[in-house]
Design a protein around this motif. Structure first.
Motif, PDB file in Angstrom:
ATOM      1  N   VAL A   1      12.015   9.797  20.215  1.00  0.00           N
ATOM      2  CA  VAL A   1      12.761   9.816  21.474  1.00  0.00           C
ATOM      3  C   VAL A   1      12.792  11.257  21.957  1.00  0.00           C
ATOM      4  CG1 VAL A   1      15.050   9.496  22.504  1.00  0.00           C
ATOM      5  CG2 VAL A   1      14.168   7.808  20.867  1.00  0.00           C
TER       6      VAL A   1
ATOM      7  N   PHE B   1      14.408  13.876  25.012  1.00  0.00           N
ATOM      8  CA  PHE B   1      15.448  13.962  26.036  1.00  0.00           C
ATOM      9  C   PHE B   1      15.807  15.414  26.303  1.00  0.00           C
ATOM     10  CE2 PHE B   1      17.904  14.416  22.233  1.00  0.00           C
ATOM     11  CZ  PHE B   1      18.987  15.200  22.598  1.00  0.00           C
TER      12      PHE B   1
ATOM     13  N   ASP C   1      22.104  17.695  33.226  1.00  0.00           N
ATOM     14  CA  ASP C   1      21.562  16.993  34.394  1.00  0.00           C
ATOM     15  C   ASP C   1      20.824  17.923  35.358  1.00  0.00           C
ATOM     16  OD1 ASP C   1      23.802  18.319  35.340  1.00  0.00           O
ATOM     17  OD2 ASP C   1      24.669  16.583  36.346  1.00  0.00           O
TER      18      ASP C   1
ATOM     19  N   GLY D   1      27.841  11.287  25.734  1.00  0.00           N
ATOM     20  CA  GLY D   1      27.399  10.723  26.998  1.00  0.00           C
ATOM     21  C   GLY D   1      28.188   9.464  27.288  1.00  0.00           C
TER      22      GLY D   1
ATOM     23  N   ASP E   1      25.539   4.756  30.335  1.00  0.00           N
ATOM     24  CA  ASP E   1      24.232   5.345  30.616  1.00  0.00           C
ATOM     25  C   ASP E   1      23.174   5.022  29.560  1.00  0.00           C
ATOM     26  OD1 ASP E   1      25.306   6.436  32.911  1.00  0.00           O
ATOM     27  OD2 ASP E   1      25.754   8.369  31.964  1.00  0.00           O
ATOM     28  N   TYR E   2      23.568   4.362  28.492  1.00  0.00           N
ATOM     29  CA  TYR E   2      22.611   4.043  27.432  1.00  0.00           C
ATOM     30  C   TYR E   2      22.016   2.670  27.663  1.00  0.00           C
ATOM     31  CZ  TYR E   2      24.128   8.191  25.037  1.00  0.00           C
ATOM     32  OH  TYR E   2      24.371   9.499  24.724  1.00  0.00           O
TER      33      TYR E   2
ATOM     34  N   ALA F   1      16.207   3.021  29.095  1.00  0.00           N
ATOM     35  CA  ALA F   1      15.713   4.360  29.447  1.00  0.00           C
ATOM     36  C   ALA F   1      16.258   5.430  28.498  1.00  0.00           C
ATOM     37  CB  ALA F   1      16.092   4.696  30.883  1.00  0.00           C
ATOM     38  N   GLU F   2      17.466   5.250  28.020  1.00  0.00           N
ATOM     39  CA  GLU F   2      18.097   6.212  27.100  1.00  0.00           C
ATOM     40  C   GLU F   2      18.644   5.424  25.920  1.00  0.00           C
ATOM     41  OE1 GLU F   2      20.120  10.069  26.149  1.00  0.00           O
ATOM     42  OE2 GLU F   2      19.246   9.718  28.089  1.00  0.00           O
TER      43      GLU F   2
ATOM     44  N   ASP G   1      15.142  13.191  16.996  1.00  0.00           N
ATOM     45  CA  ASP G   1      14.752  13.210  18.402  1.00  0.00           C
ATOM     46  C   ASP G   1      14.214  14.584  18.777  1.00  0.00           C
ATOM     47  OD1 ASP G   1      15.826  10.634  18.560  1.00  0.00           O
ATOM     48  OD2 ASP G   1      17.698  11.308  19.478  1.00  0.00           O
TER      49      ASP G   1
END
Length: 134
Positions: free
Chosen positions: A11, A13, A17, A39, A43-44, A47-48, A57
């Motif tokens: 992953v 990231f 932002d 977070g 938002d998970y 995509a995340e 990661d």
């Protein structure tokens, strides 16, 4: 930069932002000051992906280049209003009041803030610093 083979499918990231915030938070990780992040649970998803204990990661810098590898050591879900001083300090962004105001502003920019909102709170360790020069 070529990633080591074991991280080719990791992953990837960026923190924050914006490219500037991504670089600022990355430097905190590289210095050892930042060993946690959080977070909004909302938002998970695909995509995340949710962090998982033991997963490694790749963290990208503000330009999208692989900069380091971290390993998740703890994942908890708690409401924003329940985040304690110890966790906020582990994020490395200053005293609790600065953490709180900075995160309120971040969440307001990214979908809205509510003191009761659930957060995914992750602790991690730095595993490998990558060479971004190539």
């Amino acid at each position: 930069m070529n990633l080591p083979p074991e991280y080719q499918n990791a992953v990837r990231f960026q923190f924050g932002d914006s490219p500037e915030l991504a670089d600022e938070l990355l430097e905190l990780v590289l210095s050892g000051a930042k060993t946690a992040t959080c977070g909004a649970l909302r938002d998970y998803g695909e995509a995340e992906p949710m962090p998982q204990v033991g997963r490694r990661d790749v963290v990208l810098d503000g330009a999208g280049r692989p900069a380091c590898v971290i390993e998740t050591t703890e994942v908890t879900i708690r409401r924003f209003c329940d985040v304690d001083t110890a966790f906020a300090l582990a994020e490395g962004e200053g005293p609790y009041a600065a953490w709180r105001s900075g995160h309120i502003a971040y969440f307001e920019r990214n979908g809205g803030f509510d003191p009761e909102m659930p957060l995914v709170c992750e602790r991690f360790r730095l595993v490998l610093v990558l060479d971004r020069a190539t």
